[in-house]
Design an enzyme around this catalytic site. Structure first.
Site, PDB file in Angstrom:
ATOM      1  N   SER A  88      11.459  11.479 -13.597  1.00  0.00           N
ATOM      2  CA  SER A  88      12.009  12.829 -13.675  1.00  0.00           C
ATOM      3  C   SER A  88      11.565  13.465 -14.992  1.00  0.00           C
ATOM      4  O   SER A  88      10.378  13.511 -15.282  1.00  0.00           O
ATOM      5  CB  SER A  88      13.533  12.786 -13.526  1.00  0.00           C
ATOM      6  OG  SER A  88      14.069  14.063 -13.325  1.00  0.00           O
ATOM      7  N   GLU A 138       5.666  14.551  -7.917  1.00  0.00           N
ATOM      8  CA  GLU A 138       6.880  14.683  -7.110  1.00  0.00           C
ATOM      9  C   GLU A 138       7.733  15.785  -7.719  1.00  0.00           C
ATOM     10  O   GLU A 138       7.484  16.226  -8.833  1.00  0.00           O
ATOM     11  CB  GLU A 138       7.660  13.366  -7.069  1.00  0.00           C
ATOM     12  CG  GLU A 138       8.174  12.870  -8.415  1.00  0.00           C
ATOM     13  CD  GLU A 138       9.539  13.404  -8.804  1.00  0.00           C
ATOM     14  OE1 GLU A 138      10.312  13.824  -7.918  1.00  0.00           O
ATOM     15  OE2 GLU A 138       9.842  13.401 -10.009  1.00  0.00           O
ATOM     16  N   HIS A 184      12.745  11.545  -6.463  1.00  0.00           N
ATOM     17  CA  HIS A 184      14.212  11.539  -6.521  1.00  0.00           C
ATOM     18  C   HIS A 184      14.772  11.069  -5.187  1.00  0.00           C
ATOM     19  O   HIS A 184      15.456  11.799  -4.464  1.00  0.00           O
ATOM     20  CB  HIS A 184      14.718  12.933  -6.871  1.00  0.00           C
ATOM     21  CG  HIS A 184      14.429  13.339  -8.281  1.00  0.00           C
ATOM     22  ND1 HIS A 184      13.158  13.602  -8.734  1.00  0.00           N
ATOM     23  CD2 HIS A 184      15.262  13.517  -9.347  1.00  0.00           C
ATOM     24  CE1 HIS A 184      13.216  13.946 -10.026  1.00  0.00           C
ATOM     25  NE2 HIS A 184      14.480  13.886 -10.409  1.00  0.00           N
TER      26      HIS A 184
END
Length: 349
Positions: A144, A249, A319
């Protein structure tokens, strides 16, 4: 599905027929004239330092991370800096950077795991002592917003970091297994296969796996969160995508926002020169309140197909519960036909 807001608050196809498979290879990349640095292989009984370089981690989330590490055979350790919060951060910029610096400098810490992600890492990039990291290379794991640190450490020092689960999400059997293959029981070659999808995931278009552009690619791995990759543009830690396999992502971004960020990369200097593109699951990115919109898949294919770079969507990272680990800075091979990513060298010493 792990959505961005939930993650923050809880600490937690067919290719165009006209395109023929292609193979792109890379040349070696030396980050800022530094040699590639690898941390030592982790073993049971090692001490793992927990840090929160961005958002605050809840006491429950921290205990969850410590419990998981103990089950894996490690000894968890953290300083008092990780406890409490400073606004929405775990601590001030100076204290968060100091925590990272001390974890690398401390000879009793064998590896470092980010307890969680969340905004804040870009604020401390100029406060990190990269000489300490260069002189004390260690396994460093997170994803992240940790994308900033992983790619920044690699650019500054050559350190191989690991884009993988954070402490509060490291409780998935698949995720733990994939991490162990790289840092605990490493092999010279590791083939990363996707996880099995649940029935619910099979019915969710965000988990659909498809080839964007067929082919094979060889190159050094870089990437992570699309939002954070873009946030590095114009900074000293902007990623050079030339001849790289770029892993991407994101979470809870509307299709038009994905469109905008991909367009920014494409209009940049080096993204068009990437060797391969590996897209994970863009969780929560199909949902939109707009009545007229493109689907996530339409946006991705529209933006990336014209590049004619081997590319796939739907690999098991992001995620999502089953989140595999990939090392930043090591050589790998992409096969779009088998939808596999093969790490072709050991990522640890």
């Amino acid at each position: 599905m792990l959505k961005r807001r939930k993650f923050i608050t809880t600490a937690l196809g067919t290719a165009a027929a006209s395109l023929l498979p292609i193979t792109i290879s890379n040349t070696s990349y030396t980050p800022k004239n530094n040699n590639l640095l690898k941390g030592k292989q982790l073993k049971k009984g090692d001490t793992i330092g927990l840090v929160a370089p961005g958002y605050a981690v809840s006491s429950e989330g921290l205990e969850h991370a410590k419990t998981t590490l103990r089950k894996m055979g490690f000894i968890p350790y953290h300083t008092e800096r990780i406890i409490g919060n400073y606004g929405y951060f775990s601590n001030t910029d100076a204290e968060r950077a100091a925590d990272l610096n001390e974890m690398f400098a401390n000879p009793n810490i064998d590896g470092i795991l980010c307890a969680r992600g969340g905004y804040g890492c870009t604020r401390i990039m100029q406060l990190i002592d990269y000489k300490i990291i260069k002189n004390n290379p260690k396994v460093f794991i997170g994803f992240s917003d940790i994308t900033t640190l992983l790619n920044g450490f690699y650019t500054e020092t050559g350190l191989v970091g690991f884009h993988g689960p954070v402490g509060t999400t490291l409780d998935n059997e698949y995720g733990i297994s994939m991490l162990e293959q790289l840092v605990i029981n490493p092999k010279k070659s590791v083939v990363i296969h996707n996880s099995d999808l649940t029935q619910e995931q099979k019915e969710n278009t965000e988990y659909n796996r498809y080839v964007i552009t067929p082919g094979n690619a060889k190159g050094v791995l870089v990437g992570g969160s699309l939002t954070l990759i873009n946030a590095l543009i114009g900074t000293p830690h902007e990623i050079d995508f030339t001849n790289k396999i770029v892993c991407i992502e994101d979470v809870e971004e509307s299709p038009y926002r994905i469109d905008r960020m991909l367009t920014q990369l494409i209009e940049g200097k080096t993204f068009k020169n990437a060797a391969g593109l590996v897209l994970g699951v863009f969780a929560g990115c199909e949902t939109t309140q707009k009545t007229k919109t493109f689907t996530l898949k339409e946006v991705i294919k529209d933006r990336l197909e014209p590049l004619n770079i081997p590319a796939v969507y739907g690999m098991s990272f992001g995620h999502i519960p089953a989140n595999f680990t990939f090392p930043i800075g090591v050589n790998a091979k992409l096969s779009t036909a088998s939808m596999t990513l093969t790490i072709t060298e050991k990522a640890v010493l």
